[in-house]
Design an enzyme around this catalytic site. Structure first.
Site, PDB file in Angstrom:
ATOM      1  N   HIS A 562       0.600  -1.067  -0.041  1.00 15.47           N
ATOM      2  CA  HIS A 562      -0.385  -0.114  -0.093  1.00 15.47           C
ATOM      3  C   HIS A 562       1.148   1.311  -0.241  1.00 15.47           C
ATOM      4  CE1 HIS A 562       0.608  -0.075   4.630  1.00 15.47           C
ATOM      5  NE2 HIS A 562       0.740   1.406   3.994  1.00 15.47           N
ATOM      6  N   ASP A 612      -1.017  -7.243   0.955  1.00 15.99           N
ATOM      7  CA  ASP A 612      -0.212  -5.901   2.004  1.00 15.99           C
ATOM      8  C   ASP A 612       1.344  -6.421   2.017  1.00 15.99           C
ATOM      9  OD1 ASP A 612       0.736  -3.731   1.416  1.00 15.99           O
ATOM     10  OD2 ASP A 612      -0.691  -3.142   3.632  1.00 15.99           O
ATOM     11  N   SER A 711       4.217   2.330   8.399  1.00 14.41           N
ATOM     12  CA  SER A 711       3.567   1.368   7.320  1.00 14.41           C
ATOM     13  C   SER A 711       4.818   0.906   6.571  1.00 14.41           C
ATOM     14  CB  SER A 711       2.716   1.994   6.133  1.00 14.41           C
ATOM     15  OG  SER A 711       1.256   2.563   6.634  1.00 14.41           O
TER      16      SER A 711
END
Length: 761
Positions: A562, A612, A711
């Site tokens: 992502h 992901d 992230s």
């Protein structure tokens, strides 16, 4: 009949004593002492047979009533009269065998148990002069015999005192003052030439005062008015009397009363400090007294303010920390560690510290000090006391300055290596120095004392560089200045063994302690060598950090799919940084490398959080892209389908993400527990799949989470062989650190075959 015989024996004994009495003094005739042990006297029995009773003291003889007024009218006599010790004069203070008398206030139990009322005058007297209580009998005193027991003996006062009579004058208590001696009928002082603590120790011993003996100079307790009796006193500290010390002849000196010597005999109490093992009284290993024993102080967290407080408590004005290797070694306990003084302490144990005896040190880390009086011209730390805070060791940290009773920071405007050189010089470091800016060692909490500091690099102290008013600035704590001293030593130790670096994975070569993103704290530089960051190149913004990542080899990095959702997967838009710690400060191990290829898992969909995961190939030749070092090392991959909840422990997340206040400039770390799969399914329902795992501390007051800026960053767990394995890639969650919403991570074991097929690892 038996009672009558007993009374008769007592009467005959008294009459015998009267018959043997001296016609002038009405006291028992002189006999040598100590007498040979005699079984009929309990005082002379061996200790194993001796009953617990008071020694037989010399009682005043019963004189005829007609003679008593003559005894009471006897006045003080000069020392030329044989065998006279005036009731208030400082003549005899030794027995007739030359054994020093004890001070009267040292033996109160014996005086309390003794019947004659006239002895009450001796209770609590702080001297050791021979006395005849009530004016009757020969003068006598208590002394300590060869067995260490309290005994008594007669005195011969015809030649004056056997030991020089001493008193302390001008002090706040009887334990300190100007040293005065009684000689040739008058009191006089001692010149302070060569006067030191060894001399003071003898004076205190002769006065019967225990504790820490300290010498004082320059008429510290005021100037005397009588003659100067002694000069050049050179005791070793082991003598029983100053008479035994090398010294000038009586009355010979070249001094004035401004040089009168003094001493203090401080009682030993917990927290009293001293310097030991040095060549002079002003230097040595710092030792502190606790529960009857001296011990050392560990130098962990030791600051210049600690040095200032210790030297001030020792009676000096200034000081510096010295290498303990210069002083004699110690086998004493290490009493204190992590000492931090504010500068206002009246006692060393008022400083912040660990509990007594709690430490993680060896004697190689003992604090050594060199202290200086104001008049010495050795003021090595003029102006503002400084300290280094929140570094990995005592040679580095945020620079803090003590001004007006408060610690504060320095703004980094114009802060360079020249400023660092001055700071390190003032702290006693001689190696190369490097400046650090932008709150590299974290933000301070006190005032910002200084800004626009101007140093050329040649100044002796920070005070020489201050050109702007104290407290005037236009900065925030995000601009706090820092330094690293002895810089090359750190750098040369940073490359490690090439064979180890090229063959191993999951190695943490630089972690030494763990501080704990939200709920986390700054990590140590190089503690997480696989930590990488994905950054946008300047054509897409300011080159800012976009996502975290994990180094798997010299050329491959693992991150989240992502991370490329917004800016696409054009490799020319990104760069990867490894070896980074502070995002705004260039560092020697830091490398920024272009991206050659981006591989996103084929099953990833932008509208979903499943699959992901992504791999990034770095630019380079062959298999050499990032240069490996102690600060740049790959993480290990797990086994396929490995269940980390059963096999892994000691798990951590790292990154530069949200700290709860703002995004961090320094790498953060936080320990997190792996949570059961069923808990995550109950919380996130159908959003949670078998290719995910969740982790986090759910307690209300100790929540730890990995947030937006992290992230793609790693979830690492330590295996029993002390290698670290990447089990998760930070993926998603509901907010940051919210109760019952643990972070969700891509489960790396589920993707091991895919990773190996792409990277050939």
């Amino acid at each position: 009949m038996a009672l009558a015989r007993c009374v008769l024996a007592v009467i005959l004994g008294v009459l015998s004593e009267v018959a043997r009495a001296d016609p002038v003094l009405h006291s028992p005739l002189h006999r040598p002492h100590p007498s040979p042990p005699r079984s009929q006297h309990a005082h002379y029995l061996p200790s194993s047979r001796r009953p617990p009773r008071t020694p037989r003291f010399p009682l005043p003889p019963r004189a005829p009533a007609a003679q008593r007024p003559q005894l009471l009218s006897t006045r003080h006599t000069p020392p030329t009269i044989s065998r006279r010790c005036g009731a208030g004069e400082p003549w005899g203070n030794a027995t007739n065998l030359g054994v020093p008398c004890l001070h009267w206030d040292e033996v109160p139990p014996f005086l309390e148990r003794s019947p004659p009322a006239s002895w009450a005058e001796l209770r609590g007297q702080p001297h050791n002069f021979c006395r005849s209580p009530g004016g009757a009998g020969r003068p006598w005193c208590f002394y300590r015999n060869a067995q260490g027991k309290v005994d008594w003996g007669y005195c011969d006062c015809g030649q004056g005192p056997a030991l020089p009579v001493i008193r302390l004058v001008g002090g706040k208590s009887g334990h300190e003052g100007r040293v005065e001696l009684y000689h040739a009928g008058q009191w006089g002082t001692i010149c302070d030439d060569q006067w030191d603590d060894a001399d003071a120790e003898v004076i205190c011993r002769q006065l019967g005062l225990s504790g820490i003996a300290k010498a004082w100079h320059q008429a510290h307790f005021g100037e005397g008015s009588g003659p100067i009796l002694l000069d050049e006193v050179r005791c070793t500290g082991n003598e029983l009397s100053i008479e035994q010390c090398p010294k000038s002849s009586w009355g010979e000196h070249n001094c004035g009363h401004k040089e009168d010597a003094g001493v203090s005999c401080a009682p030993l109490t917990d927290g009293v400090i001293r310097l030991s093992g040095g060549k002079s009284v002003h230097e040595g290993r710092l030792e502190v007294y606790y529960r009857g024993q001296w011990g050392t102080v560990c130098d962990d967290g030791w600051t210049e303010m600690n040095t200032y407080v210790a030297c001030r408590l020792l009676g000096f004005k200034y000081g510096k920390q010295s290498s303990v290797n210069h002083f004699e070694g110690s086998s004493r306990p290490i009493w204190l560690d992590d000492v931090s003084c504010s500068g206002k302490e009246a006692s060393f144990i008022q400083c912040s510290r660990r509990q007594w005896g709690r430490h993680d040190c060896s004697h190689r880390e003992d604090v050594g000090l060199t202290c200086y009086p104001d008049s010495d011209g050795h003021r090595l730390s003029p102006g503002f006391p400084i300290r280094l805070m929140d570094g990995e060791n005592k040679r580095e940290g945020r620079v803090e300055v003590f001004v007006s009773g408060q610690w504060g920071t320095i703004c980094d405007d114009g802060w360079t290596d020249k400023h660092a050189a001055v700071i390190c010089r003032q702290l006693g470091y001689k190696g190369p120095a490097r400046a650090r800016t932008m709150a590299y060692f974290g933000e301070g909490k006190g005032p910002i004392h200084m800004d626009n500091v101007k140093c050329t690099g040649n100044e002796k102290a920070l005070a020489d560089c201050v050109k702007q008013d104290i407290g005037r600035h236009n900065c925030r704590h995000s601009e706090d200045a820092g330094v690293i001293c002895d810089y090359y030593e750190k750098k040369t130790s940073g490359h490690g063994n090439k064979e180890t670096l090229s063959s191993g994975c999951g190695l943490r070569l630089l972690h030494r302690r763990q501080k704990r993103i939200i709920g986390g704290n700054n990590s140590l530089r190089g503690a997480w060598p696989w930590q990488a960051s994905l950054r946008l190149k300047s054509t897409h913004g300011d080159g800012r950090l976009l996502c975290g990542a994990t180094l798997l080899s010299s050329c491959w990095v693992l991150t989240a799919a992502h991370c490329f959702k917004r800016y696409g997967n054009n490799s020319r838009s990104y760069a990867v940084r490894v070896g980074d710690y502070h995002t705004l400060v260039p560092e020697e191990f830091e490398q920024e490398i272009g991206v050659q290829q981006i591989v996103i898992h084929r099953n990833y969909r932008p509208d979903s959080s499943d699959y992901d995961i992504a791999l990034v190939r770095l630019q380079g030749s062959g298999e050499q892209c990032a240069r490996l070092s102690t600060h740049v090392l790959p993480a290990c991959l797990p086994l396929w389908r490995e269940r980390p909840q059963k096999t892994a422990s000691n798990c951590h997340i790292t990154g530069w993400g949200d700290t709860g206040r703002a995004y961090s400039r320094t790498l953060q770390q936080a320990a997190v527990p792996l949570l059961p799969k069923r808990f995550c399914k109950e919380r996130y329902k159908g959003l949670f799949t078998g290719r995910m795992l969740c982790a986090g501390n759910l307690q209300e007051d100790n929540r730890v989470d990995s947030c937006q800026g992290d992230s793609g960053g790693p979830l690492m767990c330590e295996k029993p062989d002390e290698t670290w394995v990447v089990y998760g890639v930070t993926s998603w969650g509901y907010g940051c650190g919210i109760k019952d919403t643990p972070g969700v991570y891509t489960r790396v074991p589920a993707f091991v075959p895919w990773i190996k097929s792409v990277t050939s690892l």
